[in-house]
Design a protein around this motif. Structure first.
Motif, PDB file in Angstrom:
ATOM      1  N   HIS A  34       0.827  -1.212   0.000  1.00  0.00           N
ATOM      2  CA  HIS A  34       0.000   0.000   0.000  1.00  0.00           C
ATOM      3  C   HIS A  34       0.864   1.266   0.000  1.00  0.00           C
ATOM      4  CE1 HIS A  34       0.672   0.693   4.296  1.00  0.00           C
ATOM      5  NE2 HIS A  34       0.292  -0.540   4.570  1.00  0.00           N
ATOM      6  N   GLY A  35       0.193   2.401  -0.079  1.00  0.00           N
ATOM      7  CA  GLY A  35       0.885   3.668  -0.234  1.00  0.00           C
ATOM      8  C   GLY A  35       1.270   4.328   1.078  1.00  0.00           C
ATOM      9  N   PHE A  36       1.577   5.612   1.025  1.00  0.00           N
ATOM     10  CA  PHE A  36       2.204   6.375   2.104  1.00  0.00           C
ATOM     11  C   PHE A  36       1.475   6.238   3.433  1.00  0.00           C
ATOM     12  CE2 PHE A  36       2.768  10.537   4.317  1.00  0.00           C
ATOM     13  CZ  PHE A  36       4.118  10.427   4.583  1.00  0.00           C
ATOM     14  N   SER A  37       0.179   6.444   3.442  1.00  0.00           N
ATOM     15  CA  SER A  37      -0.584   6.340   4.689  1.00  0.00           C
ATOM     16  C   SER A  37      -1.603   5.216   4.628  1.00  0.00           C
ATOM     17  CB  SER A  37      -1.319   7.658   4.988  1.00  0.00           C
ATOM     18  OG  SER A  37      -2.451   7.798   4.140  1.00  0.00           O
ATOM     19  N   GLY A  38      -1.497   4.373   3.602  1.00  0.00           N
ATOM     20  CA  GLY A  38      -2.519   3.380   3.357  1.00  0.00           C
ATOM     21  C   GLY A  38      -2.511   2.225   4.345  1.00  0.00           C
ATOM     22  N   THR A  39      -3.503   1.374   4.229  1.00  0.00           N
ATOM     23  CA  THR A  39      -3.588   0.144   5.007  1.00  0.00           C
ATOM     24  C   THR A  39      -4.062  -0.966   4.083  1.00  0.00           C
ATOM     25  OG1 THR A  39      -5.795   0.885   5.736  1.00  0.00           O
ATOM     26  CG2 THR A  39      -3.957   1.144   7.294  1.00  0.00           C
ATOM     27  N   MET A  40      -3.770  -2.189   4.487  1.00  0.00           N
ATOM     28  CA  MET A  40      -3.965  -3.321   3.590  1.00  0.00           C
ATOM     29  C   MET A  40      -5.420  -3.548   3.212  1.00  0.00           C
ATOM     30  SD  MET A  40      -3.272  -6.527   6.141  1.00  0.00           S
ATOM     31  CE  MET A  40      -3.877  -6.545   7.837  1.00  0.00           C
ATOM     32  N   ASP A  41      -6.377  -3.136   4.047  1.00  0.00           N
ATOM     33  CA  ASP A  41      -7.779  -3.383   3.713  1.00  0.00           C
ATOM     34  C   ASP A  41      -8.209  -2.652   2.453  1.00  0.00           C
ATOM     35  OD1 ASP A  41      -7.337  -1.128   5.369  1.00  0.00           O
ATOM     36  OD2 ASP A  41      -9.437  -1.019   5.926  1.00  0.00           O
ATOM     37  N   ARG A  42      -7.484  -1.595   2.088  1.00  0.00           N
ATOM     38  CA  ARG A  42      -7.787  -0.889   0.846  1.00  0.00           C
ATOM     39  C   ARG A  42      -7.399  -1.713  -0.380  1.00  0.00           C
ATOM     40  NH1 ARG A  42     -11.695   1.348   1.582  1.00  0.00           N
ATOM     41  NH2 ARG A  42     -11.691  -0.119   3.270  1.00  0.00           N
ATOM     42  N   LEU A  43      -6.640  -2.784  -0.187  1.00  0.00           N
ATOM     43  CA  LEU A  43      -6.148  -3.585  -1.306  1.00  0.00           C
ATOM     44  C   LEU A  43      -6.849  -4.934  -1.409  1.00  0.00           C
ATOM     45  CD1 LEU A  43      -2.305  -2.908  -1.025  1.00  0.00           C
ATOM     46  CD2 LEU A  43      -4.028  -1.640  -2.311  1.00  0.00           C
ATOM     47  N   PHE A  44      -7.834  -5.187  -0.556  1.00  0.00           N
ATOM     48  CA  PHE A  44      -8.509  -6.485  -0.576  1.00  0.00           C
ATOM     49  C   PHE A  44      -9.176  -6.749  -1.932  1.00  0.00           C
ATOM     50  CE2 PHE A  44      -9.218  -6.756   4.315  1.00  0.00           C
ATOM     51  CZ  PHE A  44      -7.916  -7.212   4.460  1.00  0.00           C
ATOM     52  N   ASP A  45      -9.753  -5.712  -2.531  1.00  0.00           N
ATOM     53  CA  ASP A  45     -10.434  -5.912  -3.812  1.00  0.00           C
ATOM     54  C   ASP A  45      -9.427  -6.258  -4.902  1.00  0.00           C
ATOM     55  OD1 ASP A  45     -12.959  -5.751  -5.430  1.00  0.00           O
ATOM     56  OD2 ASP A  45     -11.811  -4.209  -6.468  1.00  0.00           O
ATOM     57  N   HIS A  46      -8.286  -5.568  -4.899  1.00  0.00           N
ATOM     58  CA  HIS A  46      -7.232  -5.910  -5.865  1.00  0.00           C
ATOM     59  C   HIS A  46      -6.774  -7.355  -5.662  1.00  0.00           C
ATOM     60  CE1 HIS A  46      -6.997  -1.484  -5.864  1.00  0.00           C
ATOM     61  NE2 HIS A  46      -6.486  -1.593  -7.065  1.00  0.00           N
ATOM     62  N   ALA A  47      -6.527  -7.724  -4.405  1.00  0.00           N
ATOM     63  CA  ALA A  47      -6.065  -9.081  -4.102  1.00  0.00           C
ATOM     64  C   ALA A  47      -7.083 -10.116  -4.579  1.00  0.00           C
ATOM     65  CB  ALA A  47      -5.801  -9.227  -2.608  1.00  0.00           C
ATOM     66  N   ARG A  48      -8.373  -9.820  -4.379  1.00  0.00           N
ATOM     67  CA  ARG A  48      -9.411 -10.763  -4.805  1.00  0.00           C
ATOM     68  C   ARG A  48      -9.357 -11.001  -6.313  1.00  0.00           C
ATOM     69  NH1 ARG A  48     -13.780  -9.903  -7.353  1.00  0.00           N
ATOM     70  NH2 ARG A  48     -13.676  -7.654  -6.984  1.00  0.00           N
ATOM     71  N   GLN A  49      -9.158  -9.916  -7.085  1.00  0.00           N
ATOM     72  CA  GLN A  49      -9.109 -10.078  -8.538  1.00  0.00           C
ATOM     73  C   GLN A  49      -7.898 -10.892  -8.972  1.00  0.00           C
ATOM     74  OE1 GLN A  49     -10.457  -6.530 -10.960  1.00  0.00           O
ATOM     75  NE2 GLN A  49     -10.401  -5.535  -8.956  1.00  0.00           N
ATOM     76  N   PHE A  50      -6.763 -10.690  -8.308  1.00  0.00           N
ATOM     77  CA  PHE A  50      -5.587 -11.501  -8.632  1.00  0.00           C
ATOM     78  C   PHE A  50      -5.808 -12.962  -8.227  1.00  0.00           C
ATOM     79  CE2 PHE A  50      -3.174  -7.341  -8.266  1.00  0.00           C
ATOM     80  CZ  PHE A  50      -2.928  -7.239  -9.630  1.00  0.00           C
ATOM     81  N   ALA A  51      -6.469 -13.175  -7.088  1.00  0.00           N
ATOM     82  CA  ALA A  51      -6.746 -14.543  -6.639  1.00  0.00           C
ATOM     83  C   ALA A  51      -7.689 -15.248  -7.603  1.00  0.00           C
ATOM     84  CB  ALA A  51      -7.328 -14.526  -5.227  1.00  0.00           C
TER      85      ALA A  51
END
Length: 295
Positions: A34-51
């Motif tokens: 994730h980015g500068f102040s980000g957290t991993m929950d913001r990337l769950f949708d991206h991860a789902r598409q890769f999965a």
């Protein structure tokens, strides 16, 4: 199936979520940053598409953010975050269902810079995607006055001094309205915050210790891009003011096997427009698939 995991990094433990498709072994694994102040929950949708493409995915929080250990909280540490990413890669490689030679790094904003930097020192990384990546600050940010810049610089210096004295960080807003002392102060800030919070519970906090901006002034991922031995895809926004097109293009041009795709919108469009996100991830999946076929 998504499983909560943790792994050591320095004196802290980073927490993440590993998603594995049913059945199969020797899986490629996408490690998302994730980015500068980000957290991993913001990337769950991206991860789902890769999965859904058939790959393992690992998202994680850097030290002092989200679910990971470390304090004081909300203090970005460039060197520490790079170590956290290396630890995440080591964790993925050790998993019995993951192919250690097909680790794929995906980074957003500052995470894109980290993905490039770590891959430059790890020739076993199979490919890198850097989305709206940081590559140095723009000379001028549209909408920021000289007074705004001076106020932000004063906050950076004061927080840096407090850090040297081991005092509590001096926090400012990550995202604010024009004229506020914030890392990003723009007219579409409220829309961005609404996307980050999702209208409910989130790990993300609109608070940051700005001392890290000082070290980011010396952070040059383009120098690392020139040393990459794996393919690099840079995904940029045509009207990005935070990570401008020219600085993103430099990363793709300096990489020995670099390419770039430009999409309509701003830095925040990648967060706020689901249709664009789906299109971008589809392009990234195609790129990763070709990279895995070469290994």
């Amino acid at each position: 199936m998504r499983t909560r995991v943790s792994f050591p990094s320095g004196n802290s433990r980073c927490v993440g979520y590993l998603e594995l498709p049913e059945g199969g072994s020797s899986l490629p694994c996408v490690v998302l940053c994730h980015g500068f102040s980000g957290t991993m929950d913001r990337l769950f949708d991206h991860a789902r598409q890769f999965a859904e493409a058939g790959w393992a995915t690992l998202v994680f929080d850097y030290r002092s953010f989200g679910e990971s250990e470390g304090g004081p909280r909300q203090v970005p540490d460039i060197g520490g975050q790079l170590d956290d990413l290396r630890a995440a890669v080591a964790f993925a490689r050790a998993h019995d269902r993951i192919d250690p030679e097909r680790i794929l790094l995906w980074g957003n904003s500052l995470g894109g810079a980290h993905a490039i930097t770590v891959a430059a020192t790890d020739p076993r990384i199979a490919a890198v995607v850097a989305q709206i990546p940081f590559n140095g600050f723009p000379e001028k940010v549209e909408g920021r006055s000289a007074a705004d810049n001076l106020a932000l610089l004063a906050a950076i210096i004061w927080d840096t001094v407090r850090g040297k004295l081991r005092m509590r960080p001096y926090y400012i807003r990550m995202v604010g309205a024009p004229g506020e002392v914030a890392v990003t102060a723009s007219a579409d800030a409220e829309r961005h915050i609404a996307t980050l919070t999702g209208g409910g519970e989130t790990l993300w906090r609109n608070s940051i210790a700005p001392r890290a901006l000082l070290s980011m002034m010396r952070y040059r991922p383009a120098e690392s891009a020139a040393r990459l031995t794996c393919p690099l895809l840079v995904c940029a926004a045509a009207d990005d003011r935070e990570t401008p097109l020219d600085t993103s293009r430099e990363l793709a041009e300096r990489a020995p096997d670099g390419r770039m795709r430009v999409y309509p919108g701003t830095h925040f469009t990648f967060y706020t427009e689901p249709a664009l996100r789906t299109r971008v991830v589809a392009d990234q999946i195609e790129f990763f698939r070709h990279a895995c076929d070469r290994v």
